[in-house]
Design a protein around this motif. Structure first.
Motif, PDB file in Angstrom:
ATOM      1  N   ALA A 136       0.831  -1.201   0.000  1.00 55.14           N
ATOM      2  CA  ALA A 136       0.000   0.000   0.000  1.00 55.14           C
ATOM      3  C   ALA A 136       0.869   1.255   0.000  1.00 55.14           C
ATOM      4  N   ARG A 137       1.985   1.212   0.724  1.00 50.86           N
ATOM      5  CA  ARG A 137       2.908   2.354   0.734  1.00 50.86           C
ATOM      6  C   ARG A 137       3.533   2.560  -0.642  1.00 50.86           C
ATOM      7  N   MET A 138       3.887   1.476  -1.310  1.00 51.55           N
ATOM      8  CA  MET A 138       4.419   1.594  -2.665  1.00 51.55           C
ATOM      9  C   MET A 138       3.413   2.261  -3.591  1.00 51.55           C
ATOM     10  N   ASP A 141       3.165   5.978  -2.829  1.00 51.67           N
ATOM     11  CA  ASP A 141       4.352   6.717  -3.264  1.00 51.67           C
ATOM     12  C   ASP A 141       4.430   6.826  -4.783  1.00 51.67           C
ATOM     13  N   VAL A 142       4.020   5.769  -5.494  1.00 53.91           N
ATOM     14  CA  VAL A 142       4.103   5.845  -6.954  1.00 53.91           C
ATOM     15  C   VAL A 142       3.046   6.790  -7.503  1.00 53.91           C
ATOM     16  N   LEU A 143       1.893   6.883  -6.840  1.00 52.06           N
ATOM     17  CA  LEU A 143       0.884   7.852  -7.265  1.00 52.06           C
ATOM     18  C   LEU A 143       1.377   9.280  -7.031  1.00 52.06           C
ATOM     19  N   ASP A 152      13.121  10.705  -9.813  1.00 47.15           N
ATOM     20  CA  ASP A 152      13.860  10.258  -8.625  1.00 47.15           C
ATOM     21  C   ASP A 152      12.934   9.521  -7.654  1.00 47.15           C
ATOM     22  N   ALA A 153      11.748  10.068  -7.437  1.00 44.98           N
ATOM     23  CA  ALA A 153      10.781   9.408  -6.558  1.00 44.98           C
ATOM     24  C   ALA A 153      10.340   8.071  -7.152  1.00 44.98           C
ATOM     25  N   ASN A 208       5.724  -1.110 -12.679  1.00 38.82           N
ATOM     26  CA  ASN A 208       5.326  -0.786 -14.049  1.00 38.82           C
ATOM     27  C   ASN A 208       5.023   0.703 -14.186  1.00 38.82           C
ATOM     28  N   ILE A 209       4.284   1.249 -13.221  1.00 41.63           N
ATOM     29  CA  ILE A 209       3.934   2.674 -13.283  1.00 41.63           C
ATOM     30  C   ILE A 209       5.194   3.532 -13.190  1.00 41.63           C
ATOM     31  N   CYS A 210       6.163   3.101 -12.394  1.00 43.71           N
ATOM     32  CA  CYS A 210       7.452   3.808 -12.348  1.00 43.71           C
ATOM     33  C   CYS A 210       8.074   3.856 -13.740  1.00 43.71           C
TER      34      CYS A 210
END
Length: 235
Positions: A136-138, A141-143, A152-153, A208-210
């Motif tokens: 959930a944290r990932m 953070d990706v959103l 970088d994020a 994938n979104i990254c």
């Protein structure tokens, strides 16, 4: 939109269309994040009402995916975007696909939670709590990285999947030990194993979104590259 390196256009309407689609993606992401968090909470706290609410709202995620996809198709047909604009539209189309699949994971976890309520056996679900929190944290953070198109994020989230994978593998080893020690536990353990795998896949979707964020900002496709190649590509 300027701070996201999105091109400005003579047509103010085109700018508004791009910004509207990006805003809708973030809204979809927020809904998916809530769905996942609620599904994990329902499973952990044996909250049948919350699980039913997650299942009930899954159609909203699906509807948002369809609406955003149609909006992207209209932009491609009407505006014929190029360069960064085209990369943005492609990144959005791919992102909403992964978000919808994370929504499916939340729906399935909620359904599994209801199934477990019926047999009143919950001895193994505690092991999923930390894994679910990391996933959930990932997603959160990706959103956030997507909202700012922050490479970088995105890279920090990308690399954090390694820790999620390690924790998943540790849980699987633990569950296999349970099954060997008590064969009667096998049906319930298999359900927990499936849930652990589904949660681990959320991390893969976030990765994938990254990749889509990096594709939009850098114009580079980093799929199927190892860590050494990735570092060289982004220098």
């Amino acid at each position: 939109m300027d701070n996201l390196n999105i091109s400005r256009h003579i047509s103010g309407q085109f700018n508004a269309e791009l910004e509207s689609i990006r805003t809708h993606v973030l809204a979809m992401g927020g809904l998916v994040e809530r769905q996942l968090t609620d599904a994990l909470r329902a499973m952990h706290y044996q909250d049948a009402d919350l699980a039913k609410q997650v299942i009930k709202e899954d159609h909203k995620v699906n509807s948002m995916e369809v609406a955003i996809d149609e909006a992207c198709t209209r932009i491609i047909a009407k505006r014929q975007p190029t360069a960064g604009d085209l990369r943005l539209v492609i990144a959005i189309i791919k992102t909403i696909t992964d978000l919808e699949r994370i929504g499916d994971v939340a729906d399935s976890i909620a359904k599994m939670a209801l199934d477990n309520f019926s047999n009143h056996q919950q001895p193994f679900l505690v092991s999923l709590e930390n894994l679910g929190q990391k996933a959930a944290r990932m997603l959160h953070d990706v959103l956030d990285a997507f909202a700012r198109m922050d490479v970088d994020a995105a890279m920090k989230v990308y690399h954090s999947d390694d820790q999620l994978d390690k924790e998943y593998e540790a849980i699987i080893r633990q569950l296999m030990t349970y099954m060997m020690e008590d064969p009667r536990s096998i049906p319930n353990v298999l359900k927990v194993m499936w849930s652990a795998r589904a949660i681990e896949r959320v991390g893969d979707r976030c990765q994938n979104i990254c990749e889509y964020i990096i594709y939009f900002v850098k114009g580079k496709d980093i799929r199927h590259t190892n860590k050494e190649q990735l570092e060289k590509m982004l220098k």
